[in-house]
Write a protein that holds these residues in place. Sequence first.
Motif, PDB file in Angstrom:
ATOM      1  N   VAL A  71       0.871  -1.165   0.000  1.00  0.00           N
ATOM      2  CA  VAL A  71       0.000   0.000   0.000  1.00  0.00           C
ATOM      3  C   VAL A  71       0.910   1.217   0.000  1.00  0.00           C
ATOM      4  N   HIS A  72       0.556   2.241  -0.760  1.00  0.00           N
ATOM      5  CA  HIS A  72       1.351   3.459  -0.727  1.00  0.00           C
ATOM      6  C   HIS A  72       0.428   4.671  -0.750  1.00  0.00           C
ATOM      7  N   LEU A  73       0.974   5.795  -0.323  1.00  0.00           N
ATOM      8  CA  LEU A  73       0.217   7.042  -0.293  1.00  0.00           C
ATOM      9  C   LEU A  73       0.309   7.740  -1.643  1.00  0.00           C
ATOM     10  N   ASP A  74      -0.795   8.347  -2.064  1.00  0.00           N
ATOM     11  CA  ASP A  74      -0.809   9.232  -3.223  1.00  0.00           C
ATOM     12  C   ASP A  74      -1.049  10.637  -2.696  1.00  0.00           C
ATOM     13  N   LEU A  75      -0.113  11.538  -2.954  1.00  0.00           N
ATOM     14  CA  LEU A  75      -0.222  12.922  -2.510  1.00  0.00           C
ATOM     15  C   LEU A  75      -0.477  13.784  -3.736  1.00  0.00           C
ATOM     16  N   THR A  76      -1.467  14.645  -3.661  1.00  0.00           N
ATOM     17  CA  THR A  76      -1.847  15.426  -4.829  1.00  0.00           C
ATOM     18  C   THR A  76      -1.472  16.893  -4.681  1.00  0.00           C
ATOM     19  N   CYS A  77      -1.333  17.529  -5.829  1.00  0.00           N
ATOM     20  CA  CYS A  77      -1.039  18.955  -5.889  1.00  0.00           C
ATOM     21  C   CYS A  77      -1.509  19.462  -7.248  1.00  0.00           C
ATOM     22  N   GLU A  78      -1.451  20.757  -7.439  1.00  0.00           N
ATOM     23  CA  GLU A  78      -1.769  21.317  -8.753  1.00  0.00           C
ATOM     24  C   GLU A  78      -0.695  20.865  -9.741  1.00  0.00           C
ATOM     25  N   ARG A  79      -1.079  20.722 -11.003  1.00  0.00           N
ATOM     26  CA  ARG A  79      -0.153  20.230 -12.029  1.00  0.00           C
ATOM     27  C   ARG A  79       1.128  21.067 -12.097  1.00  0.00           C
ATOM     28  N   ASP A  80       1.000  22.392 -12.007  1.00  0.00           N
ATOM     29  CA  ASP A  80       2.191  23.243 -12.118  1.00  0.00           C
ATOM     30  C   ASP A  80       3.016  23.288 -10.827  1.00  0.00           C
ATOM     31  N   ALA A  81       2.551  22.622  -9.763  1.00  0.00           N
ATOM     32  CA  ALA A  81       3.289  22.604  -8.498  1.00  0.00           C
ATOM     33  C   ALA A  81       4.009  21.277  -8.267  1.00  0.00           C
ATOM     34  N   GLY A  83       6.738  19.956  -9.546  1.00  0.00           N
ATOM     35  CA  GLY A  83       8.182  20.095  -9.353  1.00  0.00           C
ATOM     36  C   GLY A  83       8.529  20.641  -7.982  1.00  0.00           C
ATOM     37  N   ALA A  84       7.771  21.628  -7.540  1.00  0.00           N
ATOM     38  CA  ALA A  84       8.021  22.219  -6.221  1.00  0.00           C
ATOM     39  C   ALA A  84       7.732  21.215  -5.110  1.00  0.00           C
ATOM     40  N   LEU A  85       6.688  20.407  -5.274  1.00  0.00           N
ATOM     41  CA  LEU A  85       6.374  19.393  -4.270  1.00  0.00           C
ATOM     42  C   LEU A  85       7.473  18.328  -4.235  1.00  0.00           C
ATOM     43  N   ARG A  86       7.991  17.962  -5.389  1.00  0.00           N
ATOM     44  CA  ARG A  86       9.110  17.002  -5.443  1.00  0.00           C
ATOM     45  C   ARG A  86      10.318  17.573  -4.696  1.00  0.00           C
ATOM     46  N   GLU A  87      10.652  18.828  -4.933  1.00  0.00           N
ATOM     47  CA  GLU A  87      11.785  19.453  -4.247  1.00  0.00           C
ATOM     48  C   GLU A  87      11.560  19.496  -2.741  1.00  0.00           C
ATOM     49  N   ALA A 112      12.178   5.259   5.149  1.00  0.00           N
ATOM     50  CA  ALA A 112      12.113   3.829   5.448  1.00  0.00           C
ATOM     51  C   ALA A 112      11.999   2.992   4.175  1.00  0.00           C
ATOM     52  N   GLY A 113      11.999   3.649   3.003  1.00  0.00           N
ATOM     53  CA  GLY A 113      11.937   2.940   1.734  1.00  0.00           C
ATOM     54  C   GLY A 113      10.549   2.752   1.165  1.00  0.00           C
ATOM     55  N   HIS A 114       9.522   3.262   1.852  1.00  0.00           N
ATOM     56  CA  HIS A 114       8.156   3.121   1.353  1.00  0.00           C
ATOM     57  C   HIS A 114       7.923   4.068   0.181  1.00  0.00           C
ATOM     58  N   PRO A 115       7.363   3.555  -0.921  1.00  0.00           N
ATOM     59  CA  PRO A 115       7.061   4.450  -2.030  1.00  0.00           C
ATOM     60  C   PRO A 115       5.834   5.300  -1.713  1.00  0.00           C
ATOM     61  N   PHE A 116       5.811   6.498  -2.251  1.00  0.00           N
ATOM     62  CA  PHE A 116       4.609   7.329  -2.260  1.00  0.00           C
ATOM     63  C   PHE A 116       4.649   8.116  -3.558  1.00  0.00           C
ATOM     64  N   CYS A 117       3.482   8.464  -4.056  1.00  0.00           N
ATOM     65  CA  CYS A 117       3.394   9.139  -5.352  1.00  0.00           C
ATOM     66  C   CYS A 117       2.986  10.592  -5.177  1.00  0.00           C
ATOM     67  N   LEU A 118       3.594  11.448  -5.970  1.00  0.00           N
ATOM     68  CA  LEU A 118       3.187  12.840  -6.081  1.00  0.00           C
ATOM     69  C   LEU A 118       2.465  12.949  -7.416  1.00  0.00           C
ATOM     70  N   THR A 119       1.226  13.422  -7.380  1.00  0.00           N
ATOM     71  CA  THR A 119       0.427  13.413  -8.596  1.00  0.00           C
ATOM     72  C   THR A 119      -0.539  14.600  -8.642  1.00  0.00           C
ATOM     73  N   PRO A 120      -0.746  15.153  -9.819  1.00  0.00           N
ATOM     74  CA  PRO A 120      -1.764  16.200  -9.950  1.00  0.00           C
ATOM     75  C   PRO A 120      -3.165  15.608 -10.141  1.00  0.00           C
ATOM     76  N   PHE A 121      -3.263  14.292 -10.156  1.00  0.00           N
ATOM     77  CA  PHE A 121      -4.547  13.636 -10.369  1.00  0.00           C
ATOM     78  C   PHE A 121      -5.111  13.168  -9.048  1.00  0.00           C
ATOM     79  N   ALA A 122      -6.319  13.558  -8.737  1.00  0.00           N
ATOM     80  CA  ALA A 122      -6.978  13.128  -7.510  1.00  0.00           C
ATOM     81  C   ALA A 122      -8.376  12.619  -7.867  1.00  0.00           C
ATOM     82  N   PRO A 123      -8.763  11.501  -7.299  1.00  0.00           N
ATOM     83  CA  PRO A 123     -10.110  10.966  -7.608  1.00  0.00           C
ATOM     84  C   PRO A 123     -11.205  11.859  -7.068  1.00  0.00           C
TER      85      PRO A 123
END
Length: 123
Positions: A71-81, A83-87, A112-123
Amino acid sequence: MSGAVASARVAGVSIDCEDHRELSAFYARLLGGRVDWVTDSAAGVTAGSWSLVAQRVSPYRRPVWPGTSIVHLDLTCERDALGALREHAEACGAVVAPDQPDTRWVVMLDPAGHPFCLTPFAP
């Protein structure tokens, strides 16, 4: 239960790790939350309406990305943000996962090595 349907709601997400203090501090910084409590084996983070619990397990084995069913977390942001969220995630201690399955989002690994995704897509 006469006619009543039992239901559940998500109270929080627990994340196994080797160092619960480090992982809870990471998620508090990443999500703009706070560490609410710490014991010898776990720590709780509140971030918005979410509760995350970093729990120390021994022996801890880091997940393998990709390949392990997790199981991993999906974190959302605006599409143009994105890169800033990754930083911001990198400044908090995350690293970019070496395998990126899609250019529309970024897979990161927490301390701890757990993957999580940064995405502009939110359900």
